[in-house]
Motif scaffolding. Sequence first.
Motif, mmCIF file in Angstrom:
data_model
loop_
_atom_site.group_PDB
_atom_site.id
_atom_site.type_symbol
_atom_site.label_atom_id
_atom_site.label_comp_id
_atom_site.label_asym_id
_atom_site.label_seq_id
_atom_site.Cartn_x
_atom_site.Cartn_y
_atom_site.Cartn_z
ATOM 1 N N TYR A 115 0.848 -1.192 0.000
ATOM 2 C CA TYR A 115 0.000 0.000 0.000
ATOM 3 C C TYR A 115 0.881 1.238 0.000
ATOM 4 C CZ TYR A 115 -2.930 3.783 1.746
ATOM 5 O OH TYR A 115 -3.560 4.990 1.896
ATOM 6 N N ASP A 116 0.416 2.262 -0.731
ATOM 7 C CA ASP A 116 1.138 3.533 -0.702
ATOM 8 C C ASP A 116 0.163 4.671 -0.963
ATOM 9 O OD1 ASP A 116 3.425 5.079 -0.378
ATOM 10 O OD2 ASP A 116 3.810 5.185 -2.534
ATOM 11 N N ASP A 169 6.009 7.186 -7.293
ATOM 12 C CA ASP A 169 5.173 6.252 -8.042
ATOM 13 C C ASP A 169 4.478 5.284 -7.078
ATOM 14 O OD1 ASP A 169 4.157 4.164 -9.688
ATOM 15 O OD2 ASP A 169 5.646 4.629 -11.225
ATOM 16 N N VAL A 170 3.179 5.495 -6.834
ATOM 17 C CA VAL A 170 2.469 4.691 -5.840
ATOM 18 C C VAL A 170 2.355 3.222 -6.250
ATOM 19 C CG1 VAL A 170 1.145 6.581 -4.830
ATOM 20 C CG2 VAL A 170 0.233 5.369 -6.822
ATOM 21 N N VAL A 171 2.304 2.956 -7.540
ATOM 22 C CA VAL A 171 2.202 1.564 -7.999
ATOM 23 C C VAL A 171 3.520 0.827 -7.761
ATOM 24 C CG1 VAL A 171 1.940 0.068 -10.015
ATOM 25 C CG2 VAL A 171 0.394 1.992 -9.686
ATOM 26 N N TYR A 172 4.610 1.403 -8.201
ATOM 27 C CA TYR A 172 5.910 0.751 -8.010
ATOM 28 C C TYR A 172 6.236 0.581 -6.531
ATOM 29 C CZ TYR A 172 7.174 1.133 -12.978
ATOM 30 O OH TYR A 172 7.235 0.988 -14.353
ATOM 31 N N HIS A 173 5.894 1.580 -5.739
ATOM 32 C CA HIS A 173 6.159 1.484 -4.294
ATOM 33 C C HIS A 173 5.328 0.366 -3.659
ATOM 34 C CE1 HIS A 173 7.631 5.962 -4.012
ATOM 35 N NE2 HIS A 173 8.309 5.229 -4.868
ATOM 36 N N SER A 174 4.080 0.259 -4.070
ATOM 37 C CA SER A 174 3.204 -0.766 -3.498
ATOM 38 C C SER A 174 3.636 -2.170 -3.917
ATOM 39 C CB SER A 174 1.752 -0.512 -3.927
ATOM 40 O OG SER A 174 1.286 0.725 -3.450
ATOM 41 N N VAL A 175 4.018 -2.328 -5.171
ATOM 42 C CA VAL A 175 4.490 -3.641 -5.636
ATOM 43 C C VAL A 175 5.783 -4.023 -4.918
ATOM 44 C CG1 VAL A 175 5.348 -4.952 -7.610
ATOM 45 C CG2 VAL A 175 3.367 -3.451 -7.885
ATOM 46 N N THR A 176 6.672 -3.058 -4.764
ATOM 47 C CA THR A 176 7.917 -3.314 -4.047
ATOM 48 C C THR A 176 7.640 -3.790 -2.629
ATOM 49 O OG1 THR A 176 9.149 -1.663 -5.332
ATOM 50 C CG2 THR A 176 10.054 -2.258 -3.178
ATOM 51 N N ASP A 177 6.734 -3.106 -1.939
ATOM 52 C CA ASP A 177 6.399 -3.478 -0.565
ATOM 53 C C ASP A 177 5.694 -4.832 -0.504
ATOM 54 O OD1 ASP A 177 7.316 -2.191 1.638
ATOM 55 O OD2 ASP A 177 5.532 -0.988 1.981
ATOM 56 N N VAL A 192 -5.390 1.131 -8.324
ATOM 57 C CA VAL A 192 -5.035 2.542 -8.152
ATOM 58 C C VAL A 192 -6.304 3.306 -7.803
ATOM 59 C CG1 VAL A 192 -4.045 4.586 -9.224
ATOM 60 C CG2 VAL A 192 -3.194 2.322 -9.851
ATOM 61 N N ILE A 193 -6.232 4.133 -6.761
ATOM 62 C CA ILE A 193 -7.398 4.900 -6.320
ATOM 63 C C ILE A 193 -7.060 6.385 -6.400
ATOM 64 C CG2 ILE A 193 -9.092 5.212 -4.485
ATOM 65 C CD1 ILE A 193 -8.068 2.530 -3.325
ATOM 66 N N GLY A 248 -10.514 11.749 -2.776
ATOM 67 C CA GLY A 248 -11.653 12.223 -3.560
ATOM 68 C C GLY A 248 -11.592 13.698 -3.890
ATOM 69 N N GLU A 249 -10.836 14.454 -3.094
ATOM 70 C CA GLU A 249 -10.687 15.889 -3.331
ATOM 71 C C GLU A 249 -9.437 16.216 -4.128
ATOM 72 O OE1 GLU A 249 -10.692 17.397 0.616
ATOM 73 O OE2 GLU A 249 -12.826 16.992 0.955
ATOM 74 N N CYS A 250 -8.808 15.205 -4.709
ATOM 75 C CA CYS A 250 -7.608 15.368 -5.556
ATOM 76 C C CYS A 250 -6.422 15.934 -4.798
ATOM 77 C CB CYS A 250 -7.912 16.257 -6.771
ATOM 78 S SG CYS A 250 -9.073 15.516 -7.916
ATOM 79 N N ARG A 251 -6.388 15.692 -3.484
ATOM 80 C CA ARG A 251 -5.227 16.113 -2.716
ATOM 81 C C ARG A 251 -4.243 14.966 -2.490
ATOM 82 N NH1 ARG A 251 -6.375 17.113 2.240
ATOM 83 N NH2 ARG A 251 -8.580 16.513 2.325
ATOM 84 N N ALA A 252 -4.626 13.764 -2.902
ATOM 85 C CA ALA A 252 -3.754 12.601 -2.743
ATOM 86 C C ALA A 252 -4.199 11.506 -3.703
ATOM 87 C CB ALA A 252 -3.803 12.092 -1.296
ATOM 88 N N LEU A 253 -3.332 10.530 -3.891
ATOM 89 C CA LEU A 253 -3.672 9.328 -4.639
ATOM 90 C C LEU A 253 -3.050 8.142 -3.909
ATOM 91 C CD1 LEU A 253 -1.486 8.929 -7.854
ATOM 92 C CD2 LEU A 253 -0.981 10.583 -6.072
ATOM 93 N N GLU A 254 -3.666 6.970 -4.049
ATOM 94 C CA GLU A 254 -3.186 5.802 -3.323
ATOM 95 C C GLU A 254 -3.284 4.548 -4.173
ATOM 96 O OE1 GLU A 254 -5.529 5.313 0.212
ATOM 97 O OE2 GLU A 254 -7.431 5.425 -0.872
#
Length: 246
Positions: free
Chosen positions: A66-67, A107-115, A167-168, A216-222
Amino acid sequence: LALLQLAMLKALLLGCLAVPSASARLTAHRAPAILSASPAGLRGGRACATVVEPSAEPLLRIGHGYDIHRMASREEAGQPVIIGGVKFDGSDAPDFNLGCVAHSDGDVVYHSVTDAILGALSMPDIGQLFPDNDPRLKGADSEVFMEEAYERMVGRGYRVGNVDVTVICQKPRINVEHAGGQVKARMSANLARLLRVPLGRVNVKARTHELVDSVGECRALECHVVLVMERDPAAGAAAGAAPVEV
């Protein structure tokens, strides 16, 4: 008569102590445990015996990653949003006015896959291996993290069975086309390349957060990732038998 009975009882007790039972004889003749002297125990002239497991690694391991990263103006972030190796700056994907606030490229995807890989291997997480206060990692391409996790996985005799990515983010949009191709398909292709697996073992999903909270307010992505790894037959039967430092 009483003295005779006492003598007989004493003889019976002595006989029981002198002759081991059948179960005791079987226990005494069982095969001894396999022992080895660990290097640490040999220091100072003392040997420390440790039991060697005949099968040290399971056939399957499952990891979750998760990231989350904050988004801000491109000026504040100093870099564009990068998801699954795809840049949202008009090159790989449509240009997006916000950037990702992170020490590396975020990169939230690469970080999450790594973890997920590190977690499945019961190893230290990405933050321990690549701390966000290391100046060498400022703006680093997250492929570096993926490569390190992959090498650790292969070193333990495993390969990726499949990986499922979610990706959210409210924005940028991921289920879109750009420059003649699907943006999400480019993410899947990047993951398959780095993990050395066919595209059929990689899945990338995307969803919004229904305008709720920071995402949801475009202040973050996960991102959430579930990854299954399996023993690699090509690695050999003894790949996981040796002790591994984590």
